[in-house]
Write a protein that holds these residues in place. Structure first.
Motif, short mmCIF file in Angstrom:
data_model
loop_
_atom_site.label_atom_id
_atom_site.label_comp_id
_atom_site.label_asym_id
_atom_site.label_seq_id
_atom_site.Cartn_x
_atom_site.Cartn_y
_atom_site.Cartn_z
N LEU A 159 -4.64 -1.40 0.30
CA LEU A 159 -3.46 -0.69 0.75
C LEU A 159 -2.52 -0.48 -0.43
O LEU A 159 -2.13 -1.44 -1.10
CB LEU A 159 -2.76 -1.47 1.85
CG LEU A 159 -1.43 -0.93 2.39
CD1 LEU A 159 -1.62 0.44 3.03
CD2 LEU A 159 -0.81 -1.92 3.37
N ILE A 160 -2.15 0.77 -0.67
CA ILE A 160 -1.24 1.11 -1.76
C ILE A 160 0.08 1.57 -1.14
O ILE A 160 0.15 2.61 -0.49
CB ILE A 160 -1.82 2.24 -2.65
CG1 ILE A 160 -3.30 2.01 -2.96
CG2 ILE A 160 -0.98 2.38 -3.91
CD1 ILE A 160 -3.60 0.77 -3.75
N LEU A 161 1.12 0.77 -1.32
CA LEU A 161 2.46 1.12 -0.86
C LEU A 161 3.21 1.74 -2.02
O LEU A 161 3.40 1.10 -3.06
CB LEU A 161 3.18 -0.13 -0.32
CG LEU A 161 2.46 -0.82 0.85
CD1 LEU A 161 3.20 -2.10 1.24
CD2 LEU A 161 2.33 0.11 2.04
N MET A 162 3.64 2.98 -1.85
CA MET A 162 4.08 3.81 -2.97
C MET A 162 5.57 3.76 -3.27
O MET A 162 6.06 4.50 -4.11
CB MET A 162 3.66 5.27 -2.71
CG MET A 162 2.16 5.49 -2.61
SD MET A 162 1.34 5.31 -4.20
CE MET A 162 2.06 6.68 -5.10
N LYS A 217 3.70 -13.21 -1.13
CA LYS A 217 2.79 -14.26 -1.59
C LYS A 217 1.62 -13.69 -2.38
O LYS A 217 1.37 -14.07 -3.51
CB LYS A 217 2.29 -15.06 -0.38
CG LYS A 217 3.38 -15.77 0.40
CD LYS A 217 2.81 -16.46 1.63
CE LYS A 217 3.91 -17.12 2.44
NZ LYS A 217 3.39 -17.75 3.70
N ASN A 218 0.88 -12.77 -1.76
CA ASN A 218 -0.34 -12.25 -2.37
C ASN A 218 -0.25 -10.79 -2.78
O ASN A 218 -1.18 -10.26 -3.39
CB ASN A 218 -1.52 -12.42 -1.39
CG ASN A 218 -1.75 -13.87 -1.02
OD1 ASN A 218 -1.72 -14.74 -1.88
ND2 ASN A 218 -1.97 -14.13 0.26
N VAL A 219 0.83 -10.13 -2.42
CA VAL A 219 1.01 -8.72 -2.78
C VAL A 219 1.32 -8.61 -4.26
O VAL A 219 2.14 -9.37 -4.80
CB VAL A 219 2.16 -8.09 -1.96
CG1 VAL A 219 2.41 -6.65 -2.40
CG2 VAL A 219 1.84 -8.16 -0.47
N LYS A 220 0.68 -7.67 -4.94
CA LYS A 220 0.97 -7.41 -6.36
C LYS A 220 2.02 -6.31 -6.44
O LYS A 220 1.78 -5.17 -6.03
CB LYS A 220 -0.29 -6.99 -7.11
CG LYS A 220 -0.06 -6.67 -8.58
CD LYS A 220 0.49 -7.88 -9.34
CE LYS A 220 0.69 -7.55 -10.82
NZ LYS A 220 1.25 -8.70 -11.55
N ASP A 227 -5.90 -10.70 3.87
CA ASP A 227 -7.20 -10.05 4.06
C ASP A 227 -7.32 -8.70 3.35
O ASP A 227 -8.42 -8.18 3.20
CB ASP A 227 -7.48 -9.84 5.55
CG ASP A 227 -7.48 -11.15 6.32
OD1 ASP A 227 -8.20 -12.08 5.91
OD2 ASP A 227 -6.75 -11.25 7.32
N ILE A 228 -6.19 -8.13 2.97
CA ILE A 228 -6.17 -6.79 2.37
C ILE A 228 -5.58 -6.87 0.98
O ILE A 228 -4.54 -7.52 0.78
CB ILE A 228 -5.34 -5.81 3.23
CG1 ILE A 228 -5.91 -5.71 4.66
CG2 ILE A 228 -5.28 -4.43 2.59
CD1 ILE A 228 -5.03 -4.90 5.60
N ASP A 229 -6.20 -6.21 0.01
CA ASP A 229 -5.59 -6.06 -1.32
C ASP A 229 -4.41 -5.10 -1.18
O ASP A 229 -4.59 -3.95 -0.79
CB ASP A 229 -6.59 -5.48 -2.32
CG ASP A 229 -7.67 -6.48 -2.71
OD1 ASP A 229 -7.38 -7.69 -2.68
OD2 ASP A 229 -8.78 -6.05 -3.03
N ILE A 230 -3.22 -5.57 -1.51
CA ILE A 230 -2.02 -4.73 -1.37
C ILE A 230 -1.31 -4.61 -2.71
O ILE A 230 -1.00 -5.61 -3.36
CB ILE A 230 -1.05 -5.30 -0.32
CG1 ILE A 230 -1.74 -5.43 1.05
CG2 ILE A 230 0.19 -4.41 -0.20
CD1 ILE A 230 -0.84 -6.01 2.14
N LEU A 231 -1.09 -3.37 -3.10
CA LEU A 231 -0.27 -3.06 -4.27
C LEU A 231 1.02 -2.42 -3.80
O LEU A 231 0.99 -1.48 -2.99
CB LEU A 231 -0.99 -2.06 -5.19
CG LEU A 231 -1.78 -2.58 -6.37
CD1 LEU A 231 -2.30 -1.41 -7.19
CD2 LEU A 231 -0.94 -3.48 -7.25
N TYR A 232 2.14 -2.91 -4.28
CA TYR A 232 3.45 -2.38 -3.89
C TYR A 232 4.13 -1.83 -5.14
O TYR A 232 4.52 -2.57 -6.03
CB TYR A 232 4.29 -3.49 -3.27
CG TYR A 232 5.50 -3.01 -2.50
CD1 TYR A 232 6.54 -2.31 -3.13
CD2 TYR A 232 5.63 -3.27 -1.14
CE1 TYR A 232 7.63 -1.87 -2.42
CE2 TYR A 232 6.74 -2.84 -0.42
CZ TYR A 232 7.74 -2.14 -1.07
OH TYR A 232 8.84 -1.71 -0.36
#
Length: 234
Positions: free
Chosen positions: A41-44, A94-97, A75-80
């Protein structure tokens, strides 16, 4: 951190979440229930109408969404990608980059192509760059939070933003997109920020503007080298 985009990655931009614009909450709840599924998931950016980790008022207002994002990130790779309405976000996750403005664009690989991703408020005049550094200063924001007695500053900001008109048709957007594409050394350029949801090909470059979830109720999926817009069903 991952450096390669996966097939069926989802891109979401500019939801400007507040009590009036609730599309981002709907989207996150659909991810949580697995009505919408993805592994990346890519949050733009500009996902919230305003938030920073230093602002107790805005963190509290948005805590439900932050909790869901943190749960999904197990469970999901998330980039913010931080935008101009949401910054200094990493302490909230915690795990979001989180990719700060000064680290954008981020270059990722996808099927032997180089993709540059950013919120969209880069390659701007020097005066705006200075403004961004000042307004994102951690100690300044802490000081302002101390002055925010009974949240009077935060509430003024919140209700002023709610009244702001952010959805419009940028008639000269193709000209701007061409100009912006010249700043990127990439095969595909992906931005949010402009709320237009349009795509262009300029020579050997493709320019993708991810639609605003707030304005068009759409997000995008990367599939077979295409960015396909999907309507968010409520």
């Amino acid at each position: 951190m991952f450096f390669e985009l996966k097939e069926n990655s989802l891109f979401v931009a500019d939801s400007h979440y507040n009590e009036k614009n609730k599309q981002f909450l709907i989207f996150l709840e659909k991810l949580k229930s697995k009505e919408i599924e993805c592994k990346q998931l890519i949050l733009m950016g500009d996902m919230f109408d305003f938030i920073s980790s230093e602002s107790k008022y805005f963190v509290k207002r948005n805590q439900k969404l932050l909790d869901i994002i943190n749960e999904l990130s197990n469970d999901i790779d998330i980039l913010y990608f931080e935008g101009n309405h949401d910054y200094n976000m990493q302490p909230l996750f915690k795990n979001v980059k989180v990719i700060k403005r000064e680290k954008q664009p981020l270059l990722l690989n996808y099927k032997n192509k180089k993709i540059a991703i950013c919120h969209g408020d880069i390659f701007t005049p020097k005066s705006y760059d200075i403004y961004c550094k000042v307004i994102r200063n951690h100690y300044l924001l802490i000081f302002l939070n101390m002055l925010d007695i009974k949240n009077f500053i935060s509430k003024k900001i919140y209700y002023a933003l709610i009244k702001k008109i952010i959805c419009f048709d940028f008639k000269e957007f193709e000209t701007l997109a061409l100009k912006r594409s010249r700043n990127f050394d990439a095969d595909i350029i992906v931005e949010g920020h402009f709320h237009q949801g349009k795509q262009y090909t300029f020579g050997n470059k493709r320019y993708i503007n991810i639609p605003s979830l707030c304005c068009s109720q759409e997000y995008s999926i990367l599939k077979d080298e295409q960015f396909i817009k999907i309507k968010l069903n409520k």
